[in-house]
Structures are given as C-alpha cells and as structure tokens.
Design an enzyme around this catalytic site. Structure first.
Site, PDB file in Angstrom:
ATOM      1  N   SER A  65     -32.066  47.213  54.937  1.00  0.00           N
ATOM      2  CA  SER A  65     -31.447  46.358  55.792  1.00  0.00           C
ATOM      3  C   SER A  65     -31.577  44.285  55.249  1.00  0.00           C
ATOM      4  CB  SER A  65     -31.406  47.163  56.909  1.00  0.00           C
ATOM      5  OG  SER A  65     -30.699  48.019  57.393  1.00  0.00           O
ATOM      6  N   TYR A  66     -30.800  43.707  55.473  1.00  0.00           N
ATOM      7  CA  TYR A  66     -30.975  42.167  55.430  1.00  0.00           C
ATOM      8  C   TYR A  66     -31.155  41.702  56.678  1.00  0.00           C
ATOM      9  CZ  TYR A  66     -31.068  43.548  51.210  1.00  0.00           C
ATOM     10  OH  TYR A  66     -31.618  44.314  49.374  1.00  0.00           O
ATOM     11  N   ILE A  67     -31.980  40.562  57.269  1.00  0.00           N
ATOM     12  CA  ILE A  67     -32.563  40.253  57.734  1.00  0.00           C
ATOM     13  C   ILE A  67     -31.128  38.336  58.007  1.00  0.00           C
ATOM     14  CG2 ILE A  67     -33.955  38.657  59.628  1.00  0.00           C
ATOM     15  CD1 ILE A  67     -35.746  41.174  59.305  1.00  0.00           C
TER      16      ILE A  67
END
Length: 154
Positions: free
Chosen positions: A27-29
């Site tokens: 997942s991407y912050i």
C-alpha cells in the site's frame, strides 16, 4: 540503486510448483514521493523510491507489524495484492514473476534486477517474459494502486 527491467507476461510455459513464492500486500502512504508499506509473508517493510524507470534509488527498512498496522491508516489508493515467484535465470539473474490478485486479477508481470545499467541494457529476455514495459508507467505499482489495471490487459 535499483536497476531493473519489467515485462508484461502473458503466459507461463512451465509449472510454478517448486519455486519460492511470497504473498505480498503493498500500500502507498504517498505517491509523490513514493512511500510504500509492504507485507511479504510475515515480514513488513517501509520503502521510499526515487523517480525513474530502469534505474532509481530505493531505500527499504524492515518495520514491525504494529508499525505496519498503524501506517495502514494513512494509505492512499488501493492495496496491491500479488503472489511473487522467484525463478532463477541464466547468468545468475532472478526473475520475479508477480501474479496479481483482487481487482488486478489477470495481470502478470515479471521483473529482472541487474547490478549495472550495461547488463540491464544488454539483457536479451526469454520469450516467456513478454513485452518490455519498463518505461510504461501504467504498469508501475503506484499507477496500479491509483487507477487499477490498464485497459490493454483483459
């Protein structure tokens, strides 16, 4: 420095049984700059990636599950789920075949990492690897997390 080429793999002409496989959820912050969290089997990582296609800086640190869980609250876009198979190639190279799951089901990509740009540029891919998509941003995991599967992939 990460140096790799990426291929759009259409079919795998051999059994994947016996190859090392990891279940990956990433997942991407942040998409700009690229800051990613990844669960790989029972290991957790925070990664910062630079800009580029074939070569770019990458900084990865292991984190604890509790840190990963807290960071999940801050993600942007959709998670990317895939099974990654590690397939040894000639000359000591390793093919990392990603078979995507969930909303990206049906997409297969393969990456090969290299120690130098010269080796990456002179690499002659096996036919099963498929079309070279190294410079096609639609197949970057950041793009997949934001926009889903490219229209060209059925």
């Amino acid at each position: 420095m990460e140096i790799e080429r990426k291929f759009l793999t259409k079919e795998i002409p051999f059994s994947l049984e016996g190859f090392v496989c990891k279940q990956i959820i990433q997942s991407y912050i942040s998409f700009e700059p690229t800051i990613r969290i990844r669960k790989s089997n029972e290991q957790y990582f925070l990664t910062v990636k630079g800009k580029g296609h074939m070569a770019r800086e990458e900084f990865e640190i292991p984190i604890q599950q509790q840190e990963y869980d807290r960071l999940l609250e801050k993600i942007e876009g959709n998670e990317v789920r895939k099974k990654r198979y590690y397939i040894p190639l000639e000359r000591g190279y390793m093919a990392e075949l990603d078979i995507y799951e969930g909303q990206l089901e049906g997409l297969f990509t393969t990456e090969v990492e290299f120690p130098t740009m010269e080796e990456a540029e002179s690499f002659v891919p096996l036919t099963w690897l498929g079309e070279d998509i190294t410079k096609d941003r639609r197949y970057k995991n950041t793009f997949l997390a934001r926009y889903g599967k490219p229209k060209a992939v059925k």
